[in-house]
Design an enzyme around this catalytic site. Structure first.
Site, PDB file in Angstrom:
ATOM      1  N   GLU A  77       3.807  -5.292   7.503  1.00 17.26           N
ATOM      2  CA  GLU A  77       3.084  -4.179   8.128  1.00 17.26           C
ATOM      3  C   GLU A  77       3.449  -3.940   9.582  1.00 17.26           C
ATOM      4  O   GLU A  77       3.355  -2.822  10.083  1.00 17.26           O
ATOM      5  CB  GLU A  77       1.564  -4.420   8.035  1.00 17.26           C
ATOM      6  CG  GLU A  77       0.985  -4.328   6.635  1.00 17.26           C
ATOM      7  CD  GLU A  77       1.029  -5.634   5.865  1.00 17.26           C
ATOM      8  OE1 GLU A  77       1.761  -6.546   6.274  1.00 17.26           O
ATOM      9  OE2 GLU A  77       0.326  -5.738   4.848  1.00 17.26           O
ATOM     10  N   GLU A 126      -0.535  -9.325  -0.457  1.00 17.99           N
ATOM     11  CA  GLU A 126      -1.975  -9.626  -0.361  1.00 17.99           C
ATOM     12  C   GLU A 126      -2.646  -9.713  -1.739  1.00 17.99           C
ATOM     13  O   GLU A 126      -3.549 -10.516  -1.950  1.00 17.99           O
ATOM     14  CB  GLU A 126      -2.655  -8.571   0.517  1.00 17.99           C
ATOM     15  CG  GLU A 126      -2.258  -8.746   1.979  1.00 17.99           C
ATOM     16  CD  GLU A 126      -2.613  -7.558   2.853  1.00 17.99           C
ATOM     17  OE1 GLU A 126      -2.185  -6.436   2.518  1.00 17.99           O
ATOM     18  OE2 GLU A 126      -3.308  -7.741   3.856  1.00 17.99           O
ATOM     19  N   ALA A 155       0.864  -1.176   0.000  1.00 13.74           N
ATOM     20  CA  ALA A 155       0.000   0.000   0.000  1.00 13.74           C
ATOM     21  C   ALA A 155       0.903   1.229   0.000  1.00 13.74           C
ATOM     22  O   ALA A 155       2.080   1.149   0.371  1.00 13.74           O
ATOM     23  CB  ALA A 155      -0.879  -0.023   1.239  1.00 13.74           C
ATOM     24  N   GLY A 170       0.551  -4.978   1.029  1.00 12.19           N
ATOM     25  CA  GLY A 170      -0.555  -5.085   0.072  1.00 12.19           C
ATOM     26  C   GLY A 170      -0.153  -5.781  -1.224  1.00 12.19           C
ATOM     27  O   GLY A 170      -1.010  -6.345  -1.918  1.00 12.19           O
TER      28      GLY A 170
HETATM   29  N1  COA Z   1       4.641   3.240  -0.487  1.00 15.20           N
HETATM   30  C1  COA Z   1       5.048   4.415  -0.987  1.00 15.20           C
HETATM   31  N2  COA Z   1       6.262   4.621  -1.520  1.00 15.20           N
HETATM   32  C2  COA Z   1       7.085   3.563  -1.560  1.00 15.20           C
HETATM   33  C3  COA Z   1       6.728   2.302  -1.057  1.00 15.20           C
HETATM   34  C4  COA Z   1       5.424   2.160  -0.501  1.00 15.20           C
HETATM   35  N3  COA Z   1       4.979   0.996  -0.033  1.00 15.20           N
HETATM   36  N4  COA Z   1       7.770   1.448  -1.214  1.00 15.20           N
HETATM   37  C5  COA Z   1       8.746   2.159  -1.805  1.00 15.20           C
HETATM   38  N5  COA Z   1       8.335   3.440  -2.014  1.00 15.20           N
HETATM   39  C6  COA Z   1       9.086   4.523  -2.626  1.00 15.20           C
HETATM   40  C7  COA Z   1      10.214   5.003  -1.715  1.00 15.20           C
HETATM   41  O1  COA Z   1       9.727   5.928  -0.760  1.00 15.20           O
HETATM   42  C8  COA Z   1      11.157   5.636  -2.720  1.00 15.20           C
HETATM   43  O2  COA Z   1      10.683   6.920  -3.041  1.00 15.20           O
HETATM   44  P1  COA Z   1      11.751   8.142  -3.243  1.00 15.20           P
HETATM   45  O3  COA Z   1      12.539   7.736  -4.466  1.00 15.20           O
HETATM   46  O4  COA Z   1      10.869   9.326  -3.478  1.00 15.20           O
HETATM   47  O5  COA Z   1      12.575   8.186  -2.011  1.00 15.20           O
HETATM   48  C9  COA Z   1      10.987   4.758  -3.953  1.00 15.20           C
HETATM   49  O6  COA Z   1       9.752   4.070  -3.788  1.00 15.20           O
HETATM   50  C10 COA Z   1      12.078   3.728  -4.074  1.00 15.20           C
HETATM   51  O7  COA Z   1      12.164   3.024  -2.854  1.00 15.20           O
HETATM   52  P2  COA Z   1      13.513   2.889  -1.994  1.00 15.20           P
HETATM   53  O8  COA Z   1      13.140   2.589  -0.585  1.00 15.20           O
HETATM   54  O9  COA Z   1      14.390   4.058  -2.236  1.00 15.20           O
HETATM   55  O10 COA Z   1      14.151   1.621  -2.713  1.00 15.20           O
HETATM   56  P3  COA Z   1      15.106   0.519  -2.058  1.00 15.20           P
HETATM   57  O11 COA Z   1      15.511  -0.323  -3.209  1.00 15.20           O
HETATM   58  O12 COA Z   1      16.138   1.132  -1.206  1.00 15.20           O
HETATM   59  O13 COA Z   1      14.136  -0.329  -1.097  1.00 15.20           O
HETATM   60  C11 COA Z   1      12.144  -1.534  -0.481  1.00 15.20           C
HETATM   61  C12 COA Z   1      13.046  -1.013  -1.615  1.00 15.20           C
HETATM   62  C13 COA Z   1      10.923  -2.191  -1.139  1.00 15.20           C
HETATM   63  C14 COA Z   1      12.934  -2.566   0.330  1.00 15.20           C
HETATM   64  C15 COA Z   1      11.717  -0.371   0.421  1.00 15.20           C
HETATM   65  O14 COA Z   1      11.230   0.668  -0.399  1.00 15.20           O
HETATM   66  C16 COA Z   1      10.613  -0.718   1.382  1.00 15.20           C
HETATM   67  O15 COA Z   1      10.890  -1.352   2.393  1.00 15.20           O
HETATM   68  N6  COA Z   1       9.370  -0.285   1.095  1.00 15.20           N
HETATM   69  C17 COA Z   1       8.237  -0.434   1.978  1.00 15.20           C
HETATM   70  C18 COA Z   1       7.724  -1.839   1.956  1.00 15.20           C
HETATM   71  C19 COA Z   1       6.588  -2.013   2.900  1.00 15.20           C
HETATM   72  O16 COA Z   1       6.684  -1.994   4.095  1.00 15.20           O
HETATM   73  N7  COA Z   1       5.408  -2.247   2.294  1.00 15.20           N
HETATM   74  C20 COA Z   1       4.222  -2.551   3.014  1.00 15.20           C
HETATM   75  C21 COA Z   1       3.259  -1.418   2.951  1.00 15.20           C
HETATM   76  S1  COA Z   1       1.668  -1.987   3.509  1.00 15.20           S
END
Ligand code: COA
Length: 258
Positions: free
Chosen positions: A134, A114, A66, A111
């Site tokens: 989450e 999911e 999400a 999400g």
């Molecule tokens: N929602 C909104 N934005 C997200 C996102 C999410 N779930 N996951 C990644 N992004 C965005 C980041 O904020 C970043 O934006 P920016 O370039 O403006 O800073 C961009 O996507 C790239 O992500 P980044 O974190 O820089 O890449 P990474 O390769 O270092 O890490 C992940 C990738 C997936 C490991 C990390 O982004 C992450 O842990 N995301 C959240 C995952 C999560 O908890 N999802 C569950 C949500 S219910």
């Protein structure tokens, strides 16, 4: 064909591919994207798709969850509406009248996991990373994870994944039964396309009945599940594909399904 900003829908013969296309956010699902997915599912159905592939754009992510930027300041009623929308999308994937295959090409968190859980089959590339993450955001899975994950992998594994918010690799996901197959990164698209093509060649009505019956398996008592199965099974008799499938067997030839 409709024009969406954050998803793409394409067709190859009878197979539809729905690609979440928001790579600058690792395909995270905001409200517009979820609503677009609903519209695309309707369109794929009305175009007569016999199989649907769900995947994410770019090299890195299936769907990173999400949209955290959107979620972070939600009130409880707003969060409720977001959960209802997420549930609706997952339910529509589950009820889609043809098999839906998740091609998990990278991160599938929250999400994203999911969404994959609502699909019929899941294939992951070797570098995919999957998790219900989450807990570390101070919340719990809200788009079906607490319900569909234990049904798929069993209660103990689901509790571990959800309590610890663990991010597991494709091989571990396969061992847990969370994905059905793991393939090399550069083979994912072809592998899933072949799978979908094979499904699309099966008798459509029987496949839809099989999906409907399987969807009931965890929802009812055995007795009412069996009653449901009998009704679906017998309802297939007299269809073109039942007659053709059985005639072809008796006549020792390949069937020609509708
Ligand atoms: N929602 C909104 N934005 C997200 C996102 C999410 N779930 N996951 C990644 N992004 C965005 C980041 O904020 C970043 O934006 P920016 O370039 O403006 O800073 C961009 O996507 C790239 O992500 P980044 O974190 O820089 O890449 P990474 O390769 O270092 O890490 C992940 C990738 C997936 C490991 C990390 O982004 C992450 O842990 N995301 C959240 C995952 C999560 O908890 N999802 C569950 C949500 S219910």
């Amino acid at each position: 064909m409709s024009d969406w900003e954050t998803i793409r829908l394409s067709f190859a013969d009878d197979v539809a591919t729905l690609t979440v296309d928001r790579p600058d956010r690792l395909n995270a699902l905001n409200v517009d994207t979820l609503e677009a997915i609903e519209e695309a599912l309707d369109e794929a159905e009305s175009e007569g798709a016999r199989a649907l592939i769900l995947t994410g754009a770019g090299e890195d992510a299936f769907v990173a969850g999400a949209d955290i930027g959107y979620m972070k300041d939600l009130s409880t009623p707003e969060a409720q509406a977001y959960a209802e929308l997420g549930h609706r999308v997952a339910n529509e994937i589950e009820a889609f009248p043809a098999p839906v295959v998740a091609a998990i090409n990278g991160y599938a968190f929250g999400g994203g996991c999911e969404l994959a859980l609502a699909c019929d089959l899941r294939v992951a590339s070797e570098d995919a990373v999957i998790g219900q993450t989450e807990i570390d955001l101070g919340i719990v899975p809200g788009w079906g994870g607490t319900q569909r994950l234990p049904r798929l992998v069993g209660d103990e594994i689901a509790r571990r994944l959800i309590f610890f918010g663990e991010r597991i690799d494709a091989q571990d996901a396969h061992e847990h039964g969370l994905v059905g197959a793991v393939v090399a990164d550069d083979q994912l698209d072809d592998h899933v396309a072949d799978l979908a093509e094979e499904l699309a060649a099966k008798p459509r009505t029987a496949l839809a009945a099989a999906k409907e019956a399987l969807n009931q398996a965890h929802e009812t008592s055995l007795e009412s599940g069996l009653r449901y199965e009998r009704r679906l099974w017998s309802g297939l008799f007299g269809t073109h594909d039942q007659r053709e499938g059985m005639d072809a067997f008796v006549e020792d030839r390949e069937p020609e399904f509708e």
